[in-house]
Design an enzyme around this catalytic site. Structure first.
Site, PDB file in Angstrom:
ATOM      1  N   PHE A   1       0.970  -1.257  -0.090  1.00 32.91           N
ATOM      2  CA  PHE A   1      -0.046   0.046   0.009  1.00 32.91           C
ATOM      3  C   PHE A   1       0.820   1.227   0.124  1.00 32.91           C
ATOM      4  O   PHE A   1       1.825   1.159   0.552  1.00 32.91           O
ATOM      5  CB  PHE A   1      -0.736   0.083   1.367  1.00 32.91           C
ATOM      6  CG  PHE A   1      -1.844   0.980   1.625  1.00 32.91           C
ATOM      7  CD1 PHE A   1      -2.899   1.144   0.981  1.00 32.91           C
ATOM      8  CD2 PHE A   1      -1.085   2.026   2.536  1.00 32.91           C
ATOM      9  CE1 PHE A   1      -4.054   2.321   1.507  1.00 32.91           C
ATOM     10  CE2 PHE A   1      -2.206   3.152   2.716  1.00 32.91           C
ATOM     11  CZ  PHE A   1      -3.221   3.017   2.458  1.00 32.91           C
TER      12      PHE A   1
ATOM     13  N   ASN B   1      -3.453   0.712  10.951  1.00 32.69           N
ATOM     14  CA  ASN B   1      -4.140   1.328   9.925  1.00 32.69           C
ATOM     15  C   ASN B   1      -4.502   0.288   8.820  1.00 32.69           C
ATOM     16  O   ASN B   1      -3.821   0.054   7.738  1.00 32.69           O
ATOM     17  CB  ASN B   1      -3.162   2.420   9.014  1.00 32.69           C
ATOM     18  CG  ASN B   1      -3.784   2.872   7.757  1.00 32.69           C
ATOM     19  OD1 ASN B   1      -5.197   2.711   7.626  1.00 32.69           O
ATOM     20  ND2 ASN B   1      -2.949   3.202   6.671  1.00 32.69           N
ATOM     21  N   PRO B   2      -5.563  -0.640   9.214  1.00 36.37           N
ATOM     22  CA  PRO B   2      -5.979  -1.795   8.424  1.00 36.37           C
ATOM     23  C   PRO B   2      -6.788  -1.535   7.286  1.00 36.37           C
ATOM     24  O   PRO B   2      -7.050  -0.282   6.947  1.00 36.37           O
ATOM     25  CB  PRO B   2      -6.979  -2.455   9.586  1.00 36.37           C
ATOM     26  CG  PRO B   2      -7.744  -1.161  10.114  1.00 36.37           C
ATOM     27  CD  PRO B   2      -6.675  -0.234  10.254  1.00 36.37           C
TER      28      PRO B   2
HETATM   29  N1  GLN Z   1       0.748   0.631   7.908  1.00 38.19           N
HETATM   30  C1  GLN Z   1       0.847   0.938   6.476  1.00 38.19           C
HETATM   31  C2  GLN Z   1       0.316   2.417   6.230  1.00 38.19           C
HETATM   32  O1  GLN Z   1      -0.324   3.005   6.949  1.00 38.19           O
HETATM   33  C3  GLN Z   1       0.205  -0.142   5.570  1.00 38.19           C
HETATM   34  C4  GLN Z   1      -1.250  -0.014   5.695  1.00 38.19           C
HETATM   35  C5  GLN Z   1      -2.125  -1.091   4.831  1.00 38.19           C
HETATM   36  O2  GLN Z   1      -1.531  -1.822   4.202  1.00 38.19           O
HETATM   37  N2  GLN Z   1      -3.543  -1.163   4.907  1.00 38.19           N
HETATM   38  O3  GLN Z   1       0.773   2.880   5.171  1.00 38.19           O
END
Ligand code: GLN
Length: 314
Positions: free
Chosen positions: A106, A213-214
């Site tokens: 991400f 931050n799922p």
């Molecule tokens: N914790 C990472 C970020 O905030 C990845 C988050 C995710 O893959 N949903 O960028």
């Protein structure tokens, strides 16, 4: 005596000076519907030549080798197809740090910086002499643990971080970023599904805070995402089930076992998920009723913080 006519320079590099590449690059992106064509052509060339944007503008007449120019055209063609610029350059800035990213993770968003700022404030309330233990669920390229650890490292405070991700590619990148900012000794990396790797006695009631931050995109939102996100970013890092809240459910149910009494759970949320996630937290009964929420830069709901009841005091 006749003066020979001055011939135009035959230097083949003339065709490939910085200024030329910038204007041709801008044109190519613009023709293909890229909105910020001018800024993006400048950004790509700046990463490619490892030069500051301002220097590129000052040195427009400087020649560029044909190898680099060829590479630039390759990059422009990828961008023209909608491939995210961060995957092309291999970097995304987060809290002023340049994080390595790849198509397997991400792309970190500016909103997540707010979550990091909120967590930093919470940690600063913990007495200096107390060693702090934190967990990040779904680390991706590691922005949350690395940004927080490097902030406290600068201040001379050691944070013991545990970062978990299902994807081994993400963990490799997380480790690379931790090394890049000299905090690989602060962060322990675990591969696994959410809190599963922590089902060990040593981790019960052990953490001052759990952060995540799922993936939180719902099925309906998925269809309205831009092609740039939908086609190129890993779906497993974006999709949070039918309503986008599947991961919150598990995290809220399982995190209290790992938090110290009074410890915090800090979550980034989708802009329409404040009520549903708050209800999950309240329904759980192990968290304090008082929940803190925060907004992003556009005044959308973007985060929730809950505290595990301090049962020892009751
Ligand atoms: N914790 C990472 C970020 O905030 C990845 C988050 C995710 O893959 N949903 O960028």
């Amino acid at each position: 005596m006749s003066v020979p006519l001055l011939k135009k320079s035959t230097n083949p590099e003339n065709e490939q000076c910085i200024g030329d590449l910038l204007s041709k690059g801008k044109l190519l992106l613009k023709r293909n519907g890229i909105e910020n064509a001018e800024q993006e052509s400048l950004l790509l060339l700046s990463y490619l030549l490892k030069m500051k944007k301002i220097d590129l503008l000052l040195k427009r007449h400087f020649p560029v080798s044909s190898i680099k120019a060829k590479r630039y055209w390759q990059w422009l063609r990828q961008r023209r197809e909608g491939y995210p610029i961060q995957y092309i350059t291999g970097f995304q800035n987060f809290m002023g740090l340049e994080f390595a990213v790849s198509k397997n993770v991400f792309i970190p968003r500016a909103e997540t910086e707010i979550l990091v700022e909120e967590v930093i404030k919470l940690i600063e309330m913990i007495p200096e002499e107390e060693p702090v233990s934190l967990m990040d669920i779904g680390a991706g390229c590691g922005v949350i643990p690395v940004a927080i650890s490097s902030y406290f490292k600068e201040k001379g405070r050691h944070i013991d971080f545990h970062a978990v991700d299902l994807s081994s590619d993400a963990l490799k990148l997380s480790f690379k970023n931790a090394r890049r900012f000299h905090c690989q000794n602060n962060i322990h990396f675990h591969q696994g599904d959410l809190l599963k790797p922590f089902i060990k006695k040593e981790y019960f009631n052990a953490f001052h805070g759990i952060i995540s931050n799922p993936p939180y995109i719902s099925k309906t939102e998925w269809d309205s995402l831009s092609d740039e996100v939908r086609l190129f970013e890993p779906a497993m890092a974006l999709l949070g089930g039918e309503k986008g809240v599947d991961f919150y459910k598990t995290i809220i149910e399982e995190s209290p076992a790992f938090l110290k009494p009074g410890g915090f759970l800090a979550l980034e949320i989708g802009h329409q998920q404040k009520d549903i996630v708050s209800e999950m937290i309240r329904g759980n009964g192990i968290f304090e009723k008082k929940i803190v929420t925060f907004y992003d830069y556009y005044h959308n709901d973007r985060g929730i913080i809950a505290f595990k009841k301090n049962l020892e005091l009751k």
